[in-house]
Design a protein around this motif. Sequence first.
Motif, PDB file in Angstrom:
ATOM      1  N   ILE B 629      39.490  47.316 -17.090  1.00  0.00           N
ATOM      2  CA  ILE B 629      39.357  47.575 -18.522  1.00  0.00           C
ATOM      3  C   ILE B 629      38.743  48.950 -18.725  1.00  0.00           C
ATOM      4  O   ILE B 629      39.296  49.821 -19.367  1.00  0.00           O
ATOM      5  N   LYS B 630      37.555  49.140 -18.153  1.00  0.00           N
ATOM      6  CA  LYS B 630      36.967  50.481 -18.201  1.00  0.00           C
ATOM      7  C   LYS B 630      35.889  50.611 -17.147  1.00  0.00           C
ATOM      8  O   LYS B 630      35.441  49.625 -16.562  1.00  0.00           O
ATOM      9  N   VAL B 631      35.502  51.849 -16.922  1.00  0.00           N
ATOM     10  CA  VAL B 631      34.408  52.114 -15.994  1.00  0.00           C
ATOM     11  C   VAL B 631      33.201  52.504 -16.828  1.00  0.00           C
ATOM     12  O   VAL B 631      33.275  53.399 -17.673  1.00  0.00           O
ATOM     13  N   ILE B 632      32.110  51.778 -16.620  1.00  0.00           N
ATOM     14  CA  ILE B 632      30.928  52.064 -17.432  1.00  0.00           C
ATOM     15  C   ILE B 632      29.719  52.282 -16.531  1.00  0.00           C
ATOM     16  O   ILE B 632      29.766  52.080 -15.330  1.00  0.00           O
ATOM     17  N   ALA B 633      28.650  52.705 -17.193  1.00  0.00           N
ATOM     18  CA  ALA B 633      27.418  52.946 -16.448  1.00  0.00           C
ATOM     19  C   ALA B 633      26.636  51.645 -16.307  1.00  0.00           C
ATOM     20  O   ALA B 633      26.702  50.767 -17.170  1.00  0.00           O
ATOM     21  N   GLU B 634      25.932  51.543 -15.200  1.00  0.00           N
ATOM     22  CA  GLU B 634      25.035  50.408 -15.037  1.00  0.00           C
ATOM     23  C   GLU B 634      23.772  50.919 -14.357  1.00  0.00           C
ATOM     24  O   GLU B 634      23.840  51.733 -13.439  1.00  0.00           O
ATOM     25  N   VAL B 635      22.622  50.455 -14.857  1.00  0.00           N
ATOM     26  CA  VAL B 635      21.370  50.935 -14.284  1.00  0.00           C
ATOM     27  C   VAL B 635      20.932  49.984 -13.190  1.00  0.00           C
ATOM     28  O   VAL B 635      20.870  48.769 -13.383  1.00  0.00           O
ATOM     29  N   ASN B 636      20.655  50.543 -12.036  1.00  0.00           N
ATOM     30  CA  ASN B 636      20.160  49.733 -10.930  1.00  0.00           C
ATOM     31  C   ASN B 636      18.673  49.455 -11.150  1.00  0.00           C
ATOM     32  O   ASN B 636      17.845  50.360 -11.148  1.00  0.00           O
ATOM     33  N   GLN B 637      18.358  48.193 -11.339  1.00  0.00           N
ATOM     34  CA  GLN B 637      16.984  47.813 -11.682  1.00  0.00           C
ATOM     35  C   GLN B 637      15.991  48.175 -10.588  1.00  0.00           C
ATOM     36  O   GLN B 637      14.807  48.369 -10.852  1.00  0.00           O
ATOM     37  N   GLY B 638      16.475  48.208  -9.388  1.00  0.00           N
ATOM     38  CA  GLY B 638      15.571  48.522  -8.288  1.00  0.00           C
ATOM     39  C   GLY B 638      15.218  49.994  -8.250  1.00  0.00           C
ATOM     40  O   GLY B 638      14.198  50.387  -7.706  1.00  0.00           O
ATOM     41  N   VAL B 639      16.073  50.805  -8.828  1.00  0.00           N
ATOM     42  CA  VAL B 639      15.891  52.244  -8.677  1.00  0.00           C
ATOM     43  C   VAL B 639      15.287  52.887  -9.920  1.00  0.00           C
ATOM     44  O   VAL B 639      14.484  53.813  -9.841  1.00  0.00           O
ATOM     45  N   CYS B 640      15.659  52.384 -11.091  1.00  0.00           N
ATOM     46  CA  CYS B 640      15.196  52.992 -12.349  1.00  0.00           C
ATOM     47  C   CYS B 640      13.675  52.976 -12.411  1.00  0.00           C
ATOM     48  O   CYS B 640      13.035  51.986 -12.093  1.00  0.00           O
ATOM     49  N   GLN B 641      13.111  54.116 -12.813  1.00  0.00           N
ATOM     50  CA  GLN B 641      11.657  54.211 -12.935  1.00  0.00           C
ATOM     51  C   GLN B 641      11.214  54.211 -14.400  1.00  0.00           C
ATOM     52  O   GLN B 641      10.024  54.277 -14.677  1.00  0.00           O
ATOM     53  N   GLY B 642      12.165  54.204 -15.318  1.00  0.00           N
ATOM     54  CA  GLY B 642      11.808  54.058 -16.722  1.00  0.00           C
ATOM     55  C   GLY B 642      11.407  55.331 -17.442  1.00  0.00           C
ATOM     56  O   GLY B 642      10.554  55.297 -18.315  1.00  0.00           O
ATOM     57  N   CYS B 643      12.021  56.458 -17.099  1.00  0.00           N
ATOM     58  CA  CYS B 643      11.641  57.701 -17.775  1.00  0.00           C
ATOM     59  C   CYS B 643      12.299  57.828 -19.144  1.00  0.00           C
ATOM     60  O   CYS B 643      11.797  58.500 -20.025  1.00  0.00           O
ATOM     61  N   GLY B 644      13.463  57.214 -19.304  1.00  0.00           N
ATOM     62  CA  GLY B 644      14.132  57.245 -20.593  1.00  0.00           C
ATOM     63  C   GLY B 644      14.996  58.461 -20.840  1.00  0.00           C
ATOM     64  O   GLY B 644      15.543  58.639 -21.920  1.00  0.00           O
TER      65      GLY B 644
END
Lengths: 196, 672, 298, 150
Positions: B629-644
């Motif tokens: 259908i489409k390619v979208i972004a996904e945030v890896n919870q293990g890697v994200c540090q929450g900078c925004g």
Amino acid sequence: MSAEHSSITSPKEHTSARPQQSLSSQIQNATGLDPACCYQCGKCSAGCPMANEMDLKTHQIIRLLQLDLDERLLASEAIWMCLTCETCTTRCPNQFDPAAVIDALREAALKKVPGRVPKRISAFHSAFLDQIRMHGRVFEFGLVASYKLRGGPLFADVESVPSMLSRGKLTFTPKKIEGIKALRRIFEQCATEKSK
Amino acid sequence: MSRIGVFICHCGENIGRTVDCARVAQSLGDLPGVVHSVDYKYMCSDPGQVLIKQAIQEKNLDGIVVGACSPHMHEKTFRKAAASAGLNPFLCEMANLREHCSWIHEDRELATEKAIALGRFIVEKIKYNRPLSTIYIPVERRALVIGGGIAGIQAALDIADGGRDVILVEKESSIGGHMSQLSETFPTLDCSQCILTPRMVEVAQHPRIKLLAYSEVESVDGYIGNFQVKIRRKARSVDETKCNGCGECQKNCPNKKIPSEFDQGLGTRTAIYVPFPQAVPNIPVIDRASCALFRGRAKGVKKVVCGKCAEVCGRNAVDFDQQDSFVTEKVGAIVVATGYQLYSIGKSQELDILRGYGEYGYGTIPDVIDGLQFERLASASGPTGGKILRPSDGKEPKKIVFLQCIGSRDPAKGIEYCSKICCMYVAKHTMLYHHKVHDGKAVVFYMDIRAGGKGYDEFVRRAIEESHALYLRGRVSRLSRDGDVIRVQGFDTLSGEPVVINADMVVLATAMRPQPGIAALAQKLSVSYDQHGFLNEAHPKLRPVETNTAGVFLAGACQSPRDIPDSVAMASATASKVLGLFSKELLEREPLIARVDRMTCTGCFHCERVCPYGAVERKTLTDSKGRIIKVIAEVNQGVCQGCGTCQATCPSKSVELDGFTDEQIYAAVNAI
Amino acid sequence: MNIGYFPGCSLHATAREYAESLTAIAAALDIKLDEIKDWACCGATSAHSTNHMLSVALPARTLMLAEKQNLGRVLAPCAACYNRLASARQAIAKDKEIAGRIQAILGQSFENSVQVLSIAQLLSEMTGEIRDKCKRPLRNLKVACYYGCLLVRPPEICQFDDPESPSSLENIVKAAGATPVQWDMALECCGGGFSLSRTASVVRLSRSILQSARKAGAQAIVVACPMCHSNLDFRQGAINMRDNAPEPMPILFLSQLVGLGLGLDPARLGLSRHFVSPQPVLNFINAVKLQAEDREHA
Amino acid sequence: MSDLFEPNIVAFVCNWCTYTGADLAGTSRLTMAPNVRIIRLPCTGRIDTLFILKAFERGADGVIVSGCHPADCHYTAGNYHARRRFAVFRELMEFAGIDPQRVTFSWVSASEGGKWAEVVNNATEQVRRLGPFQKYPSPAAHAGEIACKS
Ligand SMILES: Cc1cc2nc3c(=O)[nH]c(=O)nc-3n(C[C@H](O)[C@H](O)[C@H](O)COP(=O)(O)OP(=O)(O)OC[C@H]3O[C@@H](n4cnc5c(N)ncnc54)[C@H](O)[C@@H]3O)c2cc1C
Ligand SMILES: Cc1cc2nc3c(=O)[nH]c(=O)nc-3n(C[C@H](O)[C@H](O)[C@H](O)COP(=O)(O)OP(=O)(O)OC[C@H]3O[C@@H](n4cnc5c(N)ncnc54)[C@H](O)[C@@H]3O)c2cc1C
Ligand code: SF4
Ligand code: SF4
Ligand code: SF4
Ligand code: SF4
Ligand code: SF4
Ligand code: SF4
Ligand code: SF4
Ligand code: SF4
């Protein structure tokens, strides 16, 4: 110890910033090189062909400049001893350019303490530049004559003139270049150019 | 409809003196959605916390705002209190009425007004807070150590001794790194092999360490606690399971004149070889570029040119047809310990910024050697049996000159940093020389002596006072060959005298640089490196062994030049970090991380580009029939540090940072 | 090939043989030397030691004239002139302010478009032709290639050859059929402009250059600068006297050596103008020629 | 505009450097103008330039944006992206009719309590001098203003 004496033997005290009129900032303006960038490793002096004859070695010249000991520096014979062979500049690990700084120091010395410039050297440079100013080019015979007249050692080298002549290496009759007037203007302008 | 409770703290007199707390409580109590608002002397005290818990339960609050000190001081306290009263901790926020208000203002009227505004921001914001739950990530409690020098060995042993499995990957055929090449080591002058070999053996025998020598990391996937590492096992041409290290093959290999890398080219080895007798594992490898058989094969010669080694091998271990193979390992943490190489003064350099030393002959003068070559000459197990002899004619040098800071502290040649250890090893070299050549003279050209460390300066003083090394302060302008001596044209800036020395041998203390190929490895690991290639730590003072990629750690000289004591200390520090990570089966993470809205994401991947951690991944959405259908972004919870940063960048506002969503911030801004 | 030509003062006088030999090989190699009309002296050491602006303005004037003459590239056979011209060109290119002031001083605008070449640079481009036209009379003649300080340095100005272990002169000399020796003083300064004002220094520096060349077994030193030539040739008598008069060392201009290699008449190369007679070199050439003829006859 | 005008200023600051620096100003009891209200964000990288426009729309007279020094970002590079965004924003501001002097960008680290006080005081002074922010002038009004001046 007299005030005058101490000003020569100890570094001048600077307040926070280097004063604009200090020699080091003057040289920095003229060359674009900050004397503070030299870390006194001595590599320049180690390779200098004239080091043995200089009263101040190349890195010491830069050191005195860092300390703004201008009187001692400008009166030293050493700055006139440099051949501008660029060995120091080529090898400096800190990308400093001692040869350019020494040139700038000579210019400053001629302006500030012309009396302290070694006679035979200033005589040579004056004679040389006079040749260019007069003819646009340098004619060795005229140069030698003018140099001797200005106080260069009188008899040294005179014996070589005939041998030069016999090999067709000296010309007696200087020819002026056509644009000599314009060239003389360049001399005048450069003489009045203030260093930036 | 919100049911918010507001609690304003006096902090004794600290807030109460300048802020009219009662008025703040009253004013905030009037805001829509606020059902409870009180002020109290010490909110963080036990009775204060009880007040909050009771209110939550009695008034059935769905959000609380504590107007008190900085959240950096007590946010944890109040969130814990909220949780214990059954309220999701992320529904508790603080307004900073002390550090940001009462302590910095004098006018009571204006301060009170400001306190009300600050409280209002938070009240409006909290209306949009969502309950969040701590994220738990499973942790694969095994570690990968890359590089088997002293740093990698120490890290591997410490982690294994801590009870966790370790995979140690070493690109050479033996572990040991540079330390195995050293003769004796400063500051104690103990023999390097003597202290290193037992540790190498320990690695080989440790039940929790799996040693993969002659191997390299091919690719790395995943994130902290969950890395998948593909490892290339380079073809040794010898079957490790069969070989017993008898050495018959080496003895019989006709190809004996190959310069030994281990001896820095001063000795020779065979085509099938172990780099040094104490190698671990003690299994030979065939250097295919030098082996007659393989060269024959490469040229397409039909006849088998050699094969001596296979003939004499009683165990049938030589395998000329072995191919590179791959293994994949799952690990929770990665330690990089790839060490260093030395600056080469030669004409061609692999980096544009580096320039060789033409004034020192570009490495063409035979008796001008580097520090590691001197180590091999001084080593009892080295090519000269520990005698200091010139490579050119085997004579003992009676006058030896050491040049410090070669390549280092030399912006003109491309490196401005100090290599930190060379002052020390030059002092060591002068001592070793003095011990071995009693009638010799050692001269050192230095710029500064950097010997900061326990017993280090004393060590250098001993070199000068007891071993009578002559230290001259200045750099050397040129080295040139003059018959069979080397003319050293230097300067002693302390006396102001030019110095010319006719030396029999010159040793250059060349700069320490990171290993070749480090950039490629760093990219596989998403670890940043400086302009010279040294890997970057997360914080130079407070997180010196971590990297900005969670779960990847550093040890030894891959991070900056360092000596053995520092490398070992760093390795142990890294091991304790790894063991700390492995102390739990699940990794707890604050849930303040980014989330992508699958519906609206357009797949532009601006977020991917700006994320400092590479946390954004691409995900392909398919329908039930498997059609894309489409390619979208996904945030890896293990890697994200929450900078925004992703959220501020997303053009379609499809990514939200929990705790700081657009809704929350606009609510606060609207409350101005 | 057409190339601009800045002879500089010495080639008109003390280094007349340099000019003569250059003209001779230029003809042989199909190079047309286009002298810049009305050029003036570059100012040499005397200008840059005393007035930086002047040391840029004098070469700038000459470069401007060359530009007017549509000369894209200019050969400055004297290494010192070359250094001054190239330095001025770079100073103007690097700094807009200087460029502005120079234009004001010259009273004319110019583009600073003229490239300056040393003789090493020019002949490096022509090694193929030299090799092709070489008559090989220099076979086994051992020469020390002397760069002096300014031919390849400082690297920022020259941007040609390696400033510490150059090879361009060796390559040219090899193309001309001679054999360069390995020696140590190829880049050491000869004393340059101190010829008149500090003769003792010149003697000291030139002496060690001569000694080193001798030690390396050179039969002649090849130079690419009139100042180097004058210091090593003209001053050699005095030096040799101090050194207990060893064999004199002929000093050849690069153009003279190439001329010999191309088989040009020594008389056209100004060899007779030297103070140290190059006769030993000529004798060697003759001997080689005789040998070759012998071999042919045999 | 009276002498007593007390501007309303909103500060968007990052949690790690400037917020902590402001805490330090507090613990050091530095006094400063009471006009600045802080909104805490994890990183300047999180600051959407629309926040700033929104703040003006909701009655702010000035805005401060402050975070870690260029190389010190807690998140390695968040502030780098923020800086690039703000560079573009500056141009946008004039277009939107906001005097750029109303927005202060600065770097204040966790140890620069004094610098924070300075930033607060200077911004307050500056905005006070400019007077209250009226509203976004419509393009037409904007043009009219220019016409009057000329
Ligand atoms: C001349 C000299 C003398 C010295 N003397 C002393 C002394 O007396 N005392 C002292 O304390 N220190 C001394 N040192 C310093 C000492 O050598 C280092 O501190 C120490 O070796 C650093 O260890 P390391 O494990 O970090 O790196 P290294 O020893 O370089 O080990 C790195 C290991 O990683 C491997 N590797 C590299 N890249 C990869 C990859 N991509 N994949 C897999 N494996 C890889 C390498 O093959 C190597 O085995 C000296 C250094 C020099 C140059
Ligand atoms: C002027 C100066 C400037 C510096 N600048 C820098 C810098 O810019 N960057 C940098 O990286 N480093 C700097 N340092 C070094 C830095 O201060 C130290 O590296 C660091 O503080 C050492 O931390 P520590 O915990 O080991 O020791 P300390 O900071 O000394 O802490 C030891 C603690 O133990 C307590 N203690 C002592 N004895 C006992 C006992 N018997 N029982 C219980 N408690 C005890 C002490 O009260 C103290 O709280 C500087 C040092 C100085 C002197
Ligand atoms: S070589 Fe360069 S850095 Fe060293 S002393 Fe000379 S000028 Fe200074
Ligand atoms: S340029 Fe001058 S100071 Fe530098 S090495 Fe040559 S003679 Fe010495
Ligand atoms: S909660 Fe904070 S402000 Fe209140 S008493 Fe405790 S420390 Fe003081
Ligand atoms: S001969 Fe065979 S068993 Fe012995 S070391 Fe060689 S490969 Fe191993
Ligand atoms: S095949 Fe021959 S050359 Fe090759 S490693 Fe074996 S013995 Fe040595
Ligand atoms: S440790 Fe010593 S020798 Fe090495 S770069 Fe630093 S100062 Fe120079
Ligand atoms: S920036 Fe927004 S729209 Fe673009 S890929 Fe990321 S989440 Fe999707
Ligand atoms: S919040 Fe920061 S770390 Fe997390 S995905 Fe977005 S940009 Fe990356």
